[in-house]
Structures are given as C-alpha cells and as structure tokens.
Scaffold this active site. Structure first.
Site, PDB file in Angstrom:
ATOM      1  N   SER A 247       0.854  -1.181   0.000  1.00 21.34           N
ATOM      2  CA  SER A 247       0.000   0.000   0.000  1.00 21.34           C
ATOM      3  C   SER A 247       0.892   1.233   0.000  1.00 21.34           C
ATOM      4  CB  SER A 247      -0.894  -0.003   1.233  1.00 21.34           C
ATOM      5  OG  SER A 247      -0.116   0.347   2.364  1.00 21.34           O
ATOM      6  N   LYS A 248       0.232   2.373   0.010  1.00 29.12           N
ATOM      7  CA  LYS A 248       0.984   3.640  -0.049  1.00 29.12           C
ATOM      8  C   LYS A 248       2.007   3.761   1.078  1.00 29.12           C
ATOM      9  CE  LYS A 248      -2.261   6.612  -2.446  1.00 29.12           C
ATOM     10  NZ  LYS A 248      -3.571   7.137  -2.121  1.00 29.12           N
ATOM     11  N   ARG A 249       1.733   3.102   2.194  1.00 27.76           N
ATOM     12  CA  ARG A 249       2.685   3.164   3.301  1.00 27.76           C
ATOM     13  C   ARG A 249       4.061   2.665   2.878  1.00 27.76           C
ATOM     14  NH1 ARG A 249       2.148  -0.365   6.943  1.00 27.76           N
ATOM     15  NH2 ARG A 249       0.667  -1.642   5.797  1.00 27.76           N
ATOM     16  N   HIS A 250       4.087   1.795   1.873  1.00 28.20           N
ATOM     17  CA  HIS A 250       5.354   1.209   1.443  1.00 28.20           C
ATOM     18  C   HIS A 250       6.046   2.038   0.364  1.00 28.20           C
ATOM     19  CE1 HIS A 250       2.992  -2.344   2.905  1.00 28.20           C
ATOM     20  NE2 HIS A 250       4.103  -2.499   3.578  1.00 28.20           N
ATOM     21  N   GLY A 251       5.420   3.121  -0.042  1.00 32.74           N
ATOM     22  CA  GLY A 251       6.011   3.929  -1.116  1.00 32.74           C
ATOM     23  C   GLY A 251       5.036   4.013  -2.277  1.00 32.74           C
TER      24      GLY A 251
END
Ligand code: GLU
Length: 473
Positions: A247-251
């Site tokens: 997800s966006k948390r990972h980039g």
C-alpha cells in the site's frame, strides 16, 4: 484442440492503475500473447460514486505506457476502446430477466430498514447474517421497487480448481441469495462480471486473490446462465517488506508514479513479471522472452514481496541495455519536466552514453547531467575543499592549455592533463578533481575528458575562469 484463450483485465476505475493491478493485467496479457489468444479490457465502473473519468484515463495511460494493448472493444475512431459496464446495462437487465423467467432469480421487495434490522439481530446473536429468502416465493410485481436476487440452488458445497491455488471448496451454508441487480438497474459486481465473462466468452479468469471469496457465487451464476465455468487463476497480492499488503505506506504504488520517477516501461513489466513467476533463475526478460516463457504453471501460490531496490536494479540494467540514441530519446521529456530545454541538442546521445552506466532512472540521468544544460550549481562542500588557492595554478594550467589548443579531443585533453600534473609533480587526480568541481559543481561525474568534450571549449573556459575567481577569493 482446446478453445483459443480469452482472458480479461477488469479494473474498477476508482483510482490510479495500482502496481498490483498492472501485474494482473500483465500476466493476462502475456498469456493471451503466448497462446495467440485474446485479451479484453473491461472497465468495471458500476460503483458510480467512486468511479471517475480521471481514473479511467490513468488506467488507460498506464496500460498503454506498459505496452499492454487490448484486442477488442467498441470502435472509438479506428481503435478499440475498452468495454465500460455502465454502457452495458441493457445486457445485464436482459440476463437478469432471463434468470427470473427461469425461476433462478426473483424480485426482492425488502426495504433497507427491514434488512438492517435483521442484520442488527444477527450481530446481537453473534452470527453471520444471510438473507433468509423472505421474497423467494412472492409473485413478480415490477411496479414495486425491487432488487433482483439470485436464487441459490440447493447444494452442499461449491468446488472449483484454481490454477494457482489448487482445488477450493466453499460450503453452501455460507452462501446466500445475493442481490444481482440493484433497484436502479445497475448490476452488482458478481453479476456484472459474470454476464460480461459470459458474453465476452472468457475462458480463464485471472485476477487478484482478493476476489477468491466471490468465486463460488460466480461459479453458480455461470451455471445458472448455462455457460461453461471458466478456469480461474487467483494471483496472490503483492506484499510490502513487512509482509502486509502493498500500500501507499510502502512507497509509490501507482504505475504512473514509476513512469514519473524515470523507470522504463520495460523495467516495470520485467520487475512485475518476476513477482511470483519464475523461469529458471533468469531475472532480465524482454517482452518477447516473457511472452515466450510465460505460463501459469510457474506462478507461485505465495505472494511476492515488493523490493524497491531490486526494481531500481532492473531499471538500471534496462537503461544500460538501450542504445545511447534511444536512451537520449527517452530522456527528453524528463529534461523538459526538469525545465531544461534540450530539444535538438546534438550532444544528447553522447550525454546518454557518458551517463548510461551511472544512472539509476531517467530522472537520475537528468539530475546527474543537469550541469551540461544549465549553469553550474556549486556544491559548497566541494568548493570549500577543492577550489582553494593551492588549486589555482592547476586550474590555470588547464585553462591556458585549453585556450591555446585549436581543437579539443580526448587525446589532446589526456596529454594536457598529464602535462599539468607532471609539471607540478602531482597525481592525475589532484588535477582532475578541482577541474571537475569547476566544470560540474560537484565531485562526481563521468570521466573528466568526457565532461570537457560535452561542455565544449568555450563553456569549459568560462567555467574554469569562474572557478579561478572563486579559488582566489
Ligand atoms: N473490478 C474488480 C477489481 O478491480 C476486478 C474483478 C474481476 O477481475 O473479476 O477488483
């Protein structure tokens, strides 16, 4: 001989093309190309609140950029558009009516309030709410507001075989009479997808495994519609380094973000194909090689972990493999985006060649070569260390030698730098480094002769003069 392969990619246009969606699209596309089959693109836009035109554009842009072309669709001025579900409501309605006529579906008049109240009771009793079939045997009255529900056949279980996950069984007791068409005539996902798969004659459904739980009811719907149940291949979700769903948390997770960061489409598809698929220990694949070798038999049942460093490595490998002229052509829009007017600059292929081994992305290539197209931005640390009074004679020597030579070429430069170094009993590095700082503003660059050649004599002289002034101050 088995029927020609017909596969589809069916994104919902509620956001950009996610890297996981792109992988699903890619594997379907590869299988179609490998088998000489057909790849269909279908936009599942029935969630009108969350679907946007912008997302449709982002998906189509992403698909085109990756080179994933589709083979069918409505004619939009000489090329195929994708199918849009919202333009196919008549088709779903006709199929729903057919099911109602055959007694395989029925009108349900329950109100939202009724159902919410029943759901509440189920929650209080800590059991799953399944629609109890209240309207199953009521007469059809189209004048009353109603949804259409699928009449679940009497069954113990539903079993299907997944090409990736193996056989999967779902007990009938966990299924219910699903709503298939809403009161406004818009189909629910399970029905819209199945009717489309039927009418588009899809024979392999390959998608993210977040849909594996929808498959049992879909199997029953194919059967109710009298259509041979397609094969399924549910692809494990891509995970981030912490093993949670990417997800966006990972980039960055959108395909266009990778384009904007300067990844080559070849590298993105190459990286994505290797997430959960292998062909021996080969890492770098051209599209042609992927098409040749791809098969579901080597798609892993465990999720691939997204590794940004590896993706950069794949990109770098692809950058190195392009011809300098091609690399230059690809880099032009990135120079433009960085505000550098490089159109028609004859140096571009040589620039690309000089930086090809060093650039991780096209954005990186532009950043590293910026000083060739824009004034030097002096790194204060480099200036402090190298543009010092002691360096002045060296800079002067190179400056004078350059000014005196009629033409500049690599051999002449080599002699000049060696002469200046020998004249002062210095190592070559002691000469090259202040000159590098003078010409580039920093301490890292391609070979110093290449830099002089790319800047040209006049510009090099200007920069050396400016550096001499700094060294003296
Ligand atoms: N529209 C669904 C999604 O974007 C895909 C459904 C399918 O492939 O069956 O998740």
């Amino acid at each position: 001989m088995s029927a020609p392969v017909r596969v589809r990619f069916a994104p919902s246009p509620t956001g950009y093309l996610h890297i996981g969606g792109a992988r699903t699209a890619l594997l379907n596309w590869l299988w179609a190309r490998h088998t000489g089959g057909t790849f269909v693109l279908r936009i599942e836009d029935t969630d009108r609140e969350r679907s946007t035109d912008e997302a449709v554009r982002a998906i189509l842009d992403g698909m085109r950029w990756l080179g994933l072309d589709w083979d069918e669709g409505p004619d939009i001025g000489g090329r195929y558009g994708p199918y849009f579900q919202m333009l196919r409501l008549d088709i779903y309605r006709a199929y729903a009516e057919q099911l109602v006529k055959a007694g395989k579906a029925y009108a349900c008049y329950c109100t939202k309030e009724d159902l919410d109240a029943q759901r509440e009771v189920a929650r209080a009793e800590k059991r799953q709410f399944l629609y109890p079939g209240t309207c199953r045997d009521l007469p059809y009255d189209p004048s009353r507001r109603h949804v259409i529900r699928f009449r679940l056949p009497k069954l113990l279980e539903v079993t299907f075989t997944d090409l990736v996950k193996g056989p999967i069984t779902r007990p009938g007791s966990t299924l219910q009479d699903e709503v298939i068409v809403r009161a406004d005539g818009v189909p629910l996902y399970n029905f819209g997808a199945v009717v489309d798969d039927v009418t588009m004659e899809i024979n392999l459904v390959s998608r993210g495994d977040d849909h594996v739980n929808n498959t049992a009811i879909q199997v029953l719907l194919y059967e109710a519609l009298g259509y041979p149940v397609p094969a399924f291949a549910h692809l494990p979700m891509i995970l981030g380094a912490d093993k949670t769903r990417l997800s966006k948390r990972h980039g960055a997770t959108s395909v266009t973000a990778y384009r904007d960061m300067g990844f080559l489409p070849e590298a993105v598809v190459n990286y994505l194909v290797r997430l959960g698929w292998s062909h021996g220990d080969q890492e770098i694949f051209t599209m042609g090689e992927m098409v040749k070798h791809f098969g579901y038999d080597h798609v892993g049942a465990t999720a691939g972990v997204f590794n940004p460093d590896k993706m950069v490595w794949v990109n770098q490998t692809w950058i190195k493999s392009l011809t300098p002229a091609e690399l230059a052509r690809r880099a032009v829009p990135y120079y433009q985006a960085a505000g550098l007017a490089v159109e028609g600059d004859a140096r571009l292929p040589d620039v690309a060649k000089a930086f090809q081994e060093r650039a991780k992305t096209l954005v990186d290539l532009v950043a590293q070569s910026r000083y060739l197209f824009a004034p030097v931005e002096m790194d204060p640390k480099a200036r402090e260390k190298f543009l010092v009074p002691d360096a002045a004679p060296v800079l002067q020597g190179i400056r004078d030698g350059l000014a005196a030579s009629a033409t500049v070429d690599a051999a002449g430069l080599e002699k000049l730098f060696h002469d200046v170094a020998a004249g002062r009993s210095l190592g070559l590095g002691k000469v090259a480094q202040p000159v590098r700082v003078a010409l580039t503003g920093g301490t890292a660059s391609p070979g110093i002769y290449d830099v002089v050649l790319l800047l040209g004599r006049e510009e090099s002289l200007r920069r050396l003069d400016a550096a001499l002034a700094l060294a003296a101050s």
